[in-house]
Design an enzyme around this catalytic site. Structure first.
Site, mmCIF file in Angstrom:
data_model
loop_
_atom_site.group_PDB
_atom_site.id
_atom_site.type_symbol
_atom_site.label_atom_id
_atom_site.label_comp_id
_atom_site.label_asym_id
_atom_site.label_seq_id
_atom_site.Cartn_x
_atom_site.Cartn_y
_atom_site.Cartn_z
ATOM 1 C CG ASP A 99 44.896 20.990 -6.654
ATOM 2 O OD1 ASP A 99 45.414 20.614 -5.589
ATOM 3 O OD2 ASP A 99 44.454 20.186 -7.494
ATOM 4 C CG HIS A 100 43.807 19.898 -2.354
ATOM 5 N ND1 HIS A 100 44.040 19.513 -3.643
ATOM 6 C CD2 HIS A 100 42.889 19.022 -1.874
ATOM 7 C CE1 HIS A 100 43.289 18.464 -3.924
ATOM 8 N NE2 HIS A 100 42.590 18.146 -2.870
ATOM 9 C CG ASP A 140 42.592 14.140 -5.224
ATOM 10 O OD1 ASP A 140 42.755 15.046 -4.393
ATOM 11 O OD2 ASP A 140 41.476 13.831 -5.686
ATOM 12 N NE ARG A 185 35.036 12.324 -1.638
ATOM 13 C CZ ARG A 185 36.322 12.055 -1.861
ATOM 14 N NH1 ARG A 185 37.248 12.874 -1.424
ATOM 15 N NH2 ARG A 185 36.658 10.958 -2.483
ATOM 16 C CB SER A 214 39.820 11.967 1.058
ATOM 17 O OG SER A 214 41.207 12.170 1.085
ATOM 18 N NE ARG A 257 41.437 13.735 3.405
ATOM 19 C CZ ARG A 257 40.343 14.449 3.638
ATOM 20 N NH1 ARG A 257 39.873 14.573 4.862
ATOM 21 N NH2 ARG A 257 39.710 15.075 2.666
HETATM 22 C C1 MIC Z 1 39.166 15.382 -1.220
HETATM 23 O O1 MIC Z 1 38.391 15.652 -2.116
HETATM 24 O O2 MIC Z 1 38.794 14.938 -0.120
HETATM 25 C C2 MIC Z 1 40.630 15.556 -1.456
HETATM 26 C C3 MIC Z 1 41.075 16.640 -0.565
HETATM 27 O O3 MIC Z 1 40.873 15.952 -2.770
HETATM 28 C C4 MIC Z 1 41.299 14.238 -1.149
HETATM 29 C C5 MIC Z 1 42.746 14.279 -1.007
HETATM 30 C C6 MIC Z 1 43.195 14.837 0.274
HETATM 31 O O4 MIC Z 1 42.642 14.520 1.328
HETATM 32 O O5 MIC Z 1 44.175 15.544 0.232
HETATM 33 C C7 MIC Z 1 40.960 13.097 -2.094
HETATM 34 O O6 MIC Z 1 39.853 13.036 -2.554
HETATM 35 O O7 MIC Z 1 41.756 12.167 -2.262
HETATM 36 FE FE1 SF4 Z 2 39.856 19.292 -4.966
HETATM 37 FE FE2 SF4 Z 2 39.158 16.916 -3.950
HETATM 38 FE FE3 SF4 Z 2 37.381 18.878 -4.224
HETATM 39 FE FE4 SF4 Z 2 38.311 17.700 -6.351
HETATM 40 S S1 SF4 Z 2 37.103 16.735 -4.741
HETATM 41 S S2 SF4 Z 2 38.042 19.892 -6.089
HETATM 42 S S3 SF4 Z 2 40.414 17.297 -5.791
HETATM 43 S S4 SF4 Z 2 39.154 18.888 -2.885
#
Ligand code: MIC
Ligand code: SF4
Length: 643
Positions: free
Chosen positions: A64-65, A119, A379, A535, A537
Site C-alpha cells: 500500500d505504500h 507499521d 502526521r 514511524s 520503520r
Molecule cells: C508512516 O506513516 O510513516 C509509515 C510509512 O506508515 C510508517 C512505516 C514506514 O516508515 O514504512 C509507520 O508509520 O510505521
Molecule cells: Fe500509510 Fe502510514 Fe499514512 Fe497510514 S500513516 S496512510 S500507514 S503512510
C-alpha cells in the site's frame, strides 16, 4: 480488583513476566501484518531465520505504500513480497486493495486477538477491540515464526467519553483533543482505553480513527470495548462469527482518567509541524489554502468518504484549491462507485487517487512552495509532504471538504446541510485482491523472487569490550524517524537497499551526515527527549547501523524506535542528568570502558569525553533479554544463536 479491558487482553496472551507497569512482558501474537515499505526487510529477516511457514493464526502481507512504480524497484518489491507470502503461508493483499489498516479492520480484525504490525498505525485494530501494536519489522518476523513479542507493561489511561458529537464534529476532532491534552509524548508507556457512555455513540470506523492516531501520542496502543456496535460492524462485513463481547470490569482501576464530553467538542486542526500543535479551526481563522488531501489510514472509511461526497455534491472545488481523494480500500472505492458518490466527487472537481497511502507518505501530491495543505492524515512533520516549506494542517474529512469548496480553512459547523451518514447494513464484499498462500506441502516448489534492488541487510558483530566513537550528530527534542530516515517518492523505492538509503540519513539535520559517519568510522548520536517518535520503520536503526553508529545517547526515547535500536544492536543510552546533554559537542571523542561487562551485569555506566576530559553517568534502561540481544549484536544474531 477488576481488570481494565487492556489488562484483560494482555492477561489472556501473557507468555512471560508479570503485569507490573514498567517491567517487561512477553505476549503471544495471534495475527501479524506488514506493509511493503517495511515488509521487504521483515521478509528478508524471516527468510534469514529459516522458519518455513508462519506460525500465527493469520499473517497478512499488504502492499500500500510504494505503489507509484516510477521504476522497476517497487514492482520488484511487490513480486518479492508476493512470493514470500505464497511460500511461507501468508495472505497477500495486492496493490490497489487498500491501506493495510483499513483493509485489516474490514476483513480480518477480531476482537480479543493480538495483532502486531510493522507499521506504527497498527493500533487502528484497537477500534474493534484488538490489542494491536506497531513494531519493527524484525519483531514482526520473530512473531511470524511463533516467537513472543516483548513490550514494557504499560499503565492504562481511561479516556471517559460522555455526550454525543454534534453534526460536522468528527472522530478526528476527538483524537486531536486528546493530543492537545496529552501531547506527542503523553502516551509513552501507556495504553489509552476508551470508555464511558459516549463510546456507544461512535461507530467502529470512528473508533478506528481515534485508535489509529493514538500512535501520535506515543502510546503503546489504544483500545475500545467490543460491544453491540462492534457486532453490527462485523455483521455488515459478513463476519458476525468473529465477534465476542469485551468490556472492562466495573471495578477496574486506571492509572489516570481523562474526561471528554463529546457534545462540547468543536472542529480542531493540528497546525504545522506537529500533530499536537492543536487549535480550534475557529481560532486559526480563514487562512487561504492551496491543497486539500482526503484519505490515509486515519480517515478513509466508507462513512468518511460518504460525508465528503455529500458535502461536495452539486458544488465546485474552489479554483485555487487542488482536492485529492484516496478512498482507503477497494471495498470503499467500489461502494462509492456503485452508489454514485464517486460521481459526486468527480463532478465537484476532486482528483481521485488509488486506494493506497499516497500523499500521506509523500508518494506524490507534494504541495506548491510555501503551500498550505489541509489533510485528513495523522502526521504533519516538516518535509514529510515532499515540500520542505509547506504548512500541513491535520483536519477532519468534514473540515477538509467544506474548506475545499470555500478556498479557505472553514469551520464546517457553519454549514446547514444534512450530511449524516449511517453504517451500511451490508458492505460490498469482494476479496478478489487477497491471494492465499499455497498449501504447506507445495511450499517447496515456490521460488522467492529477488530483484536487483533488494540488498542484504547490514551484518552486525558481538558487542566489543570497549566503546570508543565520535559524536557525529547532536539533535534536539522530538526528532522523528522521518528526520532519521526520510520517506517520499524519491527514496521510498529503496527501502530494501540500505546502502543506497544511507545517503539520505538525517539529511534534514545535517546534509553531510553520511560522509561524517564514514570519516569517523564509529559514531554516536546525541539526542533530546522523545527521540525516534513517529514511524516504526526499522530503517531508522538499520541505516545508522550501516553507517557505523554504535550508540545513541538521549534524554528519552520513543518506544518502537528504542526497540528497533536494540534489535539492530545499537545501544540506547539516556543521560542520568539531562543537563549533561549540553556538555557534549559534535566531534567530541567519547568512550565507555569495559562496556560488555557493564551491559551484561547492568553496572553503572560512565561515559568519558576524551576531548574535554569530562565524565557523565548514563543509564541503559533495557530488559535483561534486551541486554543479551545487545551482547550478541542484534536480534537476528540472538535468534539464530538460540535456534
Ligand atoms: C508512516 O506513516 O510513516 C509509515 C510509512 O506508515 C510508517 C512505516 C514506514 O516508515 O514504512 C509507520 O508509520 O510505521
Ligand atoms: Fe500509510 Fe502510514 Fe499514512 Fe497510514 S500513516 S496512510 S500507514 S503512510
Amino acid at each position: 480488583m477488576g481488570y481494565t479491558l487492556s489488562q484483560k487482553l494482555i492477561k489472556s496472551h501473557l507468555l512471560s513476566g508479570e503485569m507490573v507497569p514498567g517491567t517487561e512482558i512477553g505476549l503471544k501474537i495471534d495475527q501479524t501484518l506488514t506493509q511493503d515499505a517495511t515488509g521487504t526487510m521483515a521478509y528478508l529477516e524471516f527468510e534469514a531465520m529459516g522458519v518455513p511457514r508462519v506460525k500465527t493464526e493469520l499473517s497478512v502481507a499488504y502492499v500500500d505504500h510504494n505503489t507509484l512504480q516510477t521504476g522497476f524497484e517497487n514492482a520488484d518489491d511487490h513480486r518479492f513480497i508476493a512470493s514470500c507470502a505464497k511460500k511461507h503461508g501468508l495472505k497477500y493483499s495486492r496493490p490497489g486493495n487498500g491501506i493495510c489498516h483499513q483493509v485489516h479492520l474490514e476483513r480480518f480484525g477480531k476482537p480479543g486477538k493480538t495483532l502486531i504490525g510493522s507499521d506504527s498505525h497498527t493500533p487502528t485494530g484497537g477500534g474493534i477491540g484488538m490489542l494491536a501494536i506497531g513494531a519493527g519489522g524484525l519483531d514482526v518476523a520473530v512473531a511470524m515464526g511463533g516467537g513472543a513479542y516483548y513490550i514494557t507493561m504499560p499503565e492504562v489511561v481511561l479516556v471517559r467519553l460522555s455526550g454525543k458529537l454534534s453534526p460536522f464534529v468528527s472522530a478526528k476532532d476527538v483524537i486531536l483533543k486528546v493530543l492537545q491534552i496529552l501531547s506527542v509524548k503523553g502516551g509513552v508507556g501507556k495504553i489509552i482505553e476508551y470508555g464511558g457512555e459516549g463510546v456507544k455513540t461512535l461507530s467502529v470506523p470512528e473508533r478506528a480513527t481515534i485508535t489509529n492516531m493514538g500512535a501520535e501520542l506515543g502510546a503503546t496502543t489504544s483500545v475500545f470495548p467490543s460491544d453491540e456496535i462492534t457486532k453490527e460492524f462485523l455483521r455488515a462485513q459478513g463476519r458476525e462469527n468473529d465477534w465476542i463481547e469485551l468490556l472492562p470490569d466495573s471495578s477496574a482501576k486506571y492509572d489516570k482518567v481523562i474526561d471528554i464530553n463529546l457534545s462540547m467538542l468543536e472542529p480542531l486542526a493540528a497546525m504545522p509541524h506537529m500533530p499536537d500543535n492543536v487549535k480550534s479551526v475557529r481560532e486559526i481563522g480563514n487562512i487561504k489554502i492551496d491543497q486539500v488531501c482526503i484519505g490515509s489510514c486515519t480517515n478513509s472509511s466508507f462513512t468518511d468518504m460518504m460525508k465528503v461526497s455529500k458535502i461536495l455534491k452539486g458544488k465546485k472545488v474552489h479554483p485555487d484549491v487542488s482536492l485529492v481523494i484516496a478512498p482507503g480500500s477497494m471495498q470503499v472505492l467500489n461502494m462509492l462507485a456503485l452508489n454514485g458518490a464517486l460521481s459526486d466527487m468527480i463532478s465537484a472537481g476532486a482528483r481521485i487517487l488509488e486506494s493506497a497511502c499516497g500523499p500521506c507518505i509523500g508518494m506524490g501530491q507534494s504541495p506548491n512552495s510555501k503551500g498550505v495543505s489541509l489533510r485528513t492524515f495523522n502526521r504533519n512533520f516538516e518535509g514529510r509532504s515532499g515540500t520542505a516549506d509547506a504548512g500541513i494542517y491535520l483536519v477532519s474529512p468534514e473540515t477538509a471538504a467544506v474548506s475545499a469548496i470555500a478556498g479557505v480553512l472553514t469551520d464546517p459547523t457553519t454549514c446547514s446541510d444534512d450530511v449524516s451518514v449511517s453504517l451500511p447494513e451490508k458492505f460490498v464484499i469482494n476479496d478478489g485482491m487477497i491471494i492465499d498462500p499455497v498449501p504447506a506441502d507445495e511450499a517447496d516448489s515456490v521460488e522467492i523472487k529477488y530483484g536487483p534492488n533488494i540488498k542484504p541487510f547490514p551484518t552486525t558483530e558481538k558487542l566489543p569490550e570497549k566503546l570508543e566513537a565520535k559524536a557525529v550528530l547532536k539533535v534536539g527534542d522530538n526528532i522523528t524517524t522521518d528526520h532519521i530516515m526520510p520517506a517520499g517518492a524519491k527514496i521510498l523505492p529503496y527501502r530494501s537497499n540500505i546502502p543506497y538509503l544511507s545517503k539520505f540519513c538525517f539529511r534534514q539535520c545535517d546534509e553531510d551526515f553520511a560522509e561524517h559517519c564514514k570519516e569517523a568510522g564509529k559514531g554516536v548520536i546525541i539526542g533530546g527527549s522523545n527521540y525516534g517518535q513517529g514511524s516504526s520503520r526499522e530503517h531508522a536503526a538499520l541505516v545508522p547501523l550501516y553507517l557505523g553508529i554504535k550508540a545513541v545517547i538521549t534524554k528519552s526515547f520513543a518506544r518502537i524506535h528504542c526497540a528497533n535500536l536494540v534489535n539492530a544492536g545499537i545501544i540506547p543510552f539516556t543521560f542520568k542528568d539531562p543537563a549533561d546533554f549540553d556538555k557534549i559537542s559534535v566531534g567530541d571523542m567519547l568512550a565507555v570502558d569495559s562496556i560488555r561487562e557493564k551491559i551484561e551485569n547492568d553496572l553503572p555506566i560512565t561515559l568519558k569525553n576524551l576531548t574535554n576530559g569530562e565524565e557523565y553517568q548514563l543509564c541503559c534502561d533495557i530488559s535483561s533479554r534486551q541486554r543479551d540481544i545487545i551482547l550478541e549484536g542484534g536480534l537476528l544474531n540472538y535468534t539464530r544463536e538460540r535456534a
